[in-house]
Write an enzyme that holds these catalytic residues in place. Structure first.
Site, short mmCIF file in Angstrom:
data_model
loop_
_atom_site.label_atom_id
_atom_site.label_comp_id
_atom_site.label_asym_id
_atom_site.label_seq_id
_atom_site.Cartn_x
_atom_site.Cartn_y
_atom_site.Cartn_z
N LYS A 174 0.85 -1.20 0.00
CA LYS A 174 0.00 0.00 0.00
C LYS A 174 0.87 1.24 0.00
O LYS A 174 2.03 1.21 0.43
CB LYS A 174 -0.95 0.03 1.20
CG LYS A 174 -0.29 0.10 2.59
CD LYS A 174 0.09 1.49 3.07
CE LYS A 174 0.85 1.45 4.39
NZ LYS A 174 1.66 2.58 4.70
N GLY A 219 4.36 -4.15 3.94
CA GLY A 219 4.69 -5.51 3.50
C GLY A 219 4.35 -6.56 4.54
O GLY A 219 3.66 -7.53 4.25
N GLY A 220 4.83 -6.38 5.76
CA GLY A 220 4.57 -7.34 6.84
C GLY A 220 3.08 -7.44 7.16
O GLY A 220 2.54 -8.54 7.34
N ASP A 222 -2.23 -1.56 10.22
CA ASP A 222 -2.46 -1.56 8.77
C ASP A 222 -3.09 -2.87 8.26
O ASP A 222 -3.44 -2.96 7.08
CB ASP A 222 -1.14 -1.36 8.02
CG ASP A 222 -0.64 0.07 8.11
OD1 ASP A 222 -1.43 0.96 8.46
OD2 ASP A 222 0.56 0.30 7.82
N ALA A 256 9.74 -0.40 4.81
CA ALA A 256 9.68 0.55 3.70
C ALA A 256 8.51 1.53 3.78
O ALA A 256 8.44 2.47 3.00
CB ALA A 256 9.58 -0.22 2.38
N GLY A 257 7.56 1.29 4.70
CA GLY A 257 6.36 2.13 4.73
C GLY A 257 5.33 1.69 3.71
O GLY A 257 4.43 2.44 3.34
O1 C5P Z 1 0.12 -1.04 14.59
P1 C5P Z 1 1.53 -1.19 14.24
O2 C5P Z 1 2.16 -2.39 14.92
O3 C5P Z 1 1.83 -1.16 12.81
O4 C5P Z 1 2.26 0.07 14.86
C1 C5P Z 1 3.66 0.12 15.01
C2 C5P Z 1 4.01 1.29 15.93
O5 C5P Z 1 3.71 2.52 15.28
C3 C5P Z 1 3.23 1.33 17.22
O6 C5P Z 1 3.84 0.54 18.19
C4 C5P Z 1 3.27 2.79 17.56
O7 C5P Z 1 4.53 3.12 18.11
C5 C5P Z 1 3.19 3.47 16.20
N1 C5P Z 1 1.82 3.83 15.80
C6 C5P Z 1 1.20 4.88 16.42
N2 C5P Z 1 -0.08 5.19 16.08
C7 C5P Z 1 -0.73 4.52 15.12
C8 C5P Z 1 -0.10 3.43 14.46
C9 C5P Z 1 1.18 3.13 14.82
O8 C5P Z 1 1.78 5.53 17.29
N3 C5P Z 1 -1.97 4.86 14.81
#
Ligand code: C5P
Length: 317
Positions: free
Chosen positions: A9, A104-105, A139, A100-101
């Site tokens: 994405k 992927g994972g 995501d 990469a943003g």
């Molecule tokens: O949800 P995900 O594991 O992808 O999020 C990774 C990290 O990104 C979270 O641990 C948090 O530090 C940050 N994050 C956030 N707010 C979000 C999504 C992610 O602070 N809405």
């Protein structure tokens, strides 16, 4: 055995609104699936084990892998099925760059959830799958749905945007450079928490969400106004990731300049980066931009892909 493709994405819009009680950030985003996919093969096995095989050295194959976590979550949630059916071997063939943003994972986890629902005849609804996905990562729910969508809350609340234009992307990332998402958000918090909306102003959060729904980016997508899509590309995380990584800042400038010479729609960093993407109308233009970037930055560490918008998060082929 089941083979699925999990799409990457990009974020066309990413606005950080404030802190949430769960420690995450409240976001408003517009996400779009692109046809750059990992191939995920799920093979049920008798023993209740989960094993991961991956052709990319940086992807963990232990219990920290998000696809592993997805299977483990379903095994815990459905112990009877686990007793009857056992475990799963997962093979991940990586095309989407790591760290990469590009989710992927998360997309691999979405494919594991979707695939096991099929293989184990769980009959989960889309909402149930999305709720399980949200436990794995912010995501993952979007990656299950795919296409073009508004994502709010932590990013897990998805409203699809129907019939977006079918644009093309050029994606550029230095192989050796990855950005940790927790680092990006933590750094943003350190620098910008004075701009955060207080939690008790929930009405204003709602207001901002609804402003996004009727906002210029969503309108531009709805009316296929590519000039306006380009104008309204935005990503708050650029404010911390680009200054910390001057190479990414330079890459964005090069991609932006070259894309503009080819009638590009716009250039932005995706998610927490460091992938930079350009939007363009045709596959030929995307290839021309890719070639020109490659000629300008003669660095074998730079990976460049072209990929079109796609309406799916996960596909069989
Ligand atoms: O949800 P995900 O594991 O992808 O999020 C990774 C990290 O990104 C979270 O641990 C948090 O530090 C940050 N994050 C956030 N707010 C979000 C999504 C992610 O602070 N809405």
């Amino acid at each position: 055995m089941l083979t699925l493709f999990s799409n990457a994405k990009i974020n066309l819009y990413l606005e950080i609104i404030g802190s949430r009680p769960d420690g995450f950030h409240e976001l408003v985003m517009v996400m779009q699936s692109v046809a750059l996919a990992d191939r995920i093969t799920l093979r049920p096995i008798k023993a209740p084990n989960i094993s991961i095989e991956c052709d990319h050295p940086l992807v963990p194959t232990d219990s920290t892998n998000l696809a592993y976590k997805a299977v483990s979550l379903l095994q815990k949630r459905f112990p009877n099925r686990t007793n009857q059916r056992g475990g799963v071997e997962i093979k991940i063939e990586k095309k989407i760059p790591v760290g990469a943003g590009l989710a992927g994972g998360s997309s691999n986890a979405a494919a594991a959830l979707f695939g096991l629902d099929v293989l184990w005849d769980l009959g989960l609804t889309r909402v149930e799958l999305q709720e399980l996905g949200a436990e794995l990562g912010s995501d993952v729910p979007f990656c299950l749905v795919g296409g073009c969508a508004i994502a709010t809350g932590r990013g897990e609340a998805i409203d699809s945007i129907p019939n977006p234009p079918k644009l093309h992307t050029v994606l550029a990332k230095y192989t050796s450079l990855s950005v940790s998402t927790p680092w990006a958000y933590k750094t943003y918090r350190q620098q910008f928490d004075h701009t955060y909306k207080p939690l008790n102003e929930l009405a204003s959060l709602e207001e901002r969400r609804s402003r996004l729904h009727s906002g210029p980016m969503v309108k531009a997508i709805g009316s296929h106004d590519t000039v306006a899509i380009g104008t309204h590309l935005s990503n708050d995380l650029e404010k911390v990731v680009l200054p910390a990584h001057p190479k990414v800042m330079q890459l964005k400038e090069v991609v932006q300049t070259i894309a503009a010479q080819h009638n590009g729609i716009g250039t932005m960093m995706s998610g927490s980066g460091p992938t930079v993407f350009a939007l363009i109308e045709t596959a030929e233009q995307a290839q021309a931009i890719s070639n020109a970037v490659r000629q300008t930055i003669d660095d074998p560490d730079l990976q460049i892909y072209t990929a079109e918008f796609t309406s799916r998060g996960i596909s069989h082929h």
